[in-house]
Scaffold this active site. Structure first.
Site, mmCIF file in Angstrom:
data_model
loop_
_atom_site.group_PDB
_atom_site.id
_atom_site.type_symbol
_atom_site.label_atom_id
_atom_site.label_comp_id
_atom_site.label_asym_id
_atom_site.label_seq_id
_atom_site.Cartn_x
_atom_site.Cartn_y
_atom_site.Cartn_z
ATOM 1 N N GLY A 1 10.808 4.123 6.098
ATOM 2 C CA GLY A 1 10.393 2.890 6.738
ATOM 3 C C GLY A 1 10.368 1.718 5.776
ATOM 4 N N SER A 2 9.467 0.793 6.033
ATOM 5 C CA SER A 2 9.472 -0.469 5.289
ATOM 6 C C SER A 2 9.066 -0.341 3.827
ATOM 7 C CB SER A 2 8.570 -1.491 5.981
ATOM 8 O OG SER A 2 9.134 -1.890 7.219
ATOM 9 N N THR A 3 8.544 0.812 3.406
ATOM 10 C CA THR A 3 8.272 0.963 1.968
ATOM 11 C C THR A 3 9.569 0.911 1.162
ATOM 12 O OG1 THR A 3 8.314 3.385 2.136
ATOM 13 C CG2 THR A 3 6.163 2.310 2.323
ATOM 14 N N PHE A 4 10.690 1.261 1.803
ATOM 15 C CA PHE A 4 11.973 1.231 1.112
ATOM 16 C C PHE A 4 12.413 -0.204 0.812
ATOM 17 C CE2 PHE A 4 16.636 1.647 0.735
ATOM 18 C CZ PHE A 4 16.723 2.730 -0.132
ATOM 19 N N LYS A 5 11.773 -1.180 1.439
ATOM 20 C CA LYS A 5 12.157 -2.576 1.220
ATOM 21 C C LYS A 5 11.957 -2.999 -0.236
ATOM 22 C CE LYS A 5 11.374 -3.985 6.014
ATOM 23 N NZ LYS A 5 10.452 -4.618 6.978
#
Length: 494
Positions: free
Chosen positions: A218-222
């Site tokens: 999810g958005s932690t990969f951003k």
């Protein structure tokens, strides 16, 4: 000799020759393998013929041995706070075998390591009982307890990993729901039934979620997408407005992707603002412009697509986190927000966070500090190792700036700690064939730094399948942020 008798004699001679060849083959070429085969009962008897050495956390043993009667096995393994430490110790069962540290360092723990030969000879002469050596771990007991309590209080399936960014030491390795290895440490039918119940349990208590299971990050990969964009010159100023419109039209598709923060906030937002509000459009656009090859290359520098050990070797091997090859344009864009066919272990996302907190240097994670003999002598001691320079120091510091701004002014505020510099990023990962068929996963990654140089990086993963919670209440910041904060406080003493 007549012809039939001659044929029989030759045949018998060939049989004898075959037997001799087989006996020599077994004796000289397969003897070691057979002698150490885990299915060889003599091996198991030797493993439990004397008190096993201990696995040590924070200076105290979390394992033990007790004498038993009525069986070939003289001693049985015991565990303290077994469920909390099971993802670290694994189990050592007379019937079910061994896993994790118990398996990897069995020769040391059981006292059969070749380095103990002199000691054993002395024991025979003096009549002293053989004892195994000890495994000294890097685990911080306060951090482990904070992570375990945080997840169990939620009643969630999940994982917590905490690393020392400067060295790679694993400070916490938590998986819930868990199991107590003591309940099936023997070889009775009752204990066998208990183990089978754990195997059949739909909540998978035997699973090691921090190391062995992968999920869309999810958005932690951003934070990795931001690093890739900065490293490859796609973004040079994190405060400058982007060209990414919201909702964002996915390349080669009629689909448009919005953000929970709303189009007014996210439309053409800067990367810093996009990190603050977790705007999907900016990171989709960044990944698309970086391109599949450069995105994958950056991900691999952080550890994706490679075997990752939380120690030098053995059963602590983590499942590979995957950044797929040959992605098309829409698939590449989706990885920018941590979706699509991208998968990661919690350990991997902790490594990404730790590397960025450590100015781009990724240290090899390890969980064993020292192997110690029965006489307390040091057999081996681990030295920190640089795994890679994942990104430049300049890039890492810009990502730190954005993560710290997100903690102060954005979605990661629940992790803030007085007197500690905190950077964070939330994540909500959609799953299911049609994306929203199932409740999403919650993620939270963060780091904390003190003025004296002490630091910690944390990844929290939450699967809310068993929780009584509405879909609207599932977010990494709300669920994972407070857990990450308590783990960081435990390590940093704040």
């Amino acid at each position: 000799m007549n012809r039939p008798l001659r044929h029989i004699a030759v045949f018998c001679g060939l049989l004898v020759l075959a037997l001799l060849l087989r006996a020599n083959w077994l004796q000289y070429f397969q003897s070691d393998a057979l002698a150490t085969d885990e299915h060889n009962r003599r091996v198991k008897i030797a493993q439990f013929a004397s008190p096993r050495g201990d696995i040590i956390v924070g200076g105290d043993p979390i394992t033990g041995s007790k004498a038993v009667s009525g069986t070939d096995f003289k001693y049985q393994r015991t565990f303290k706070q077994g469920a909390m430490y099971a993802p670290v110790t694994g189990y050592a069962s007379q019937a079910q075998g061994m896993s994790l540290l118990e398996k990897t360092y069995d020769s040391v723990l059981s006292g059969q390591d070749d380095r103990f030969a002199f000691r054993h000879a002395k024991d025979i002469l003096t009549g002293e009982q053989r004892r195994g050596g000890d495994v000294i771990t890097t685990i911080d007991p306060k951090a482990q307890k904070a992570g375990y309590k945080g997840l169990t209080d939620l009643g969630a399936r999940g994982a917590v990993v905490a690393l020392d960014p400067r060295t790679g030491k694993v400070l916490a390795l938590v998986s819930t729901p868990s199991y107590d290895p003591s309940v099936f440490a023997g070889n009775s039918f009752k204990e066998g039934d208990r183990f089978q119940d754990l195997v059949d349990d739909k909540s998978k208590p035997l699973a090691n979620r921090p190391l062995r299971e992968t999920f869309p990050p999810g958005s932690t990969f951003k934070i990795l997408t931001a690093a890739a964009a900065l490293e490859n010159g796609v973004v040079t100023d994190v405060d400058a407005a982007s060209e990414a419109v919201s909702p964002y039209p996915l390349p080669l598709s009629s689909n448009k992707i919005s953000s929970e923060a709303g189009d007014a906030v996210c439309n053409k937002a800067s990367m810093k603002t996009a990190m603050q509000y977790s705007c999907n459009n900016v990171f989709l656009d960044a990944a698309s412009k970086v391109g599949a090859d450069k995105m994958r290359e950056t991900a691999e520098k952080f550890g994706f697509n490679a075997d990752v050990y939380s120690d030098e070797f053995g059963d602590m091997l983590a499942t590979k986190s995957l950044y797929p090859s040959q992605l098309d344009k829409p698939g590449t864009a989706l990885t920018g927000m941590g979706q699509g066919s991208l998968t990661s272990t919690p350990m991997q996302m902790a490594m990404v966070t730790a590397a960025l907190a450590n100015d781009g240097k990724l240290m090899q994670p390890y969980i064993v500090e020292e192997l110690r003999g029965p006489d307390l002598s040091t057999l081996e001691r681990h030295e920190p190792k640089l795994k890679s320079q994942a990104v430049s120091e300049e890039t890492a510091k810009k990502v730190q700036e954005m993560m710290e701004f997100t903690a102060k002014e954005g979605s990661a505020q629940r992790a803030l700690i007085d007197g500690v510099t905190v950077g964070g990023k939330t994540g909500t990962a959609q799953r299911g064939v049609n994306v929203n068929d199932e409740v999403p996963y919650g993620w939270f990654v963060s780091y904390g730094k003190k003025a004296d140089g002490a630091s910690v990086a944390v990844a929290v993963f939450i699967d809310p399948t068993d929780m009584d919670i509405s879909r609207s209440d599932i977010s990494g910041g709300r669920l994972g942020g407070p857990i990450a904060k308590r783990v960081m406080q435990a390590v940093l003493g704040s």
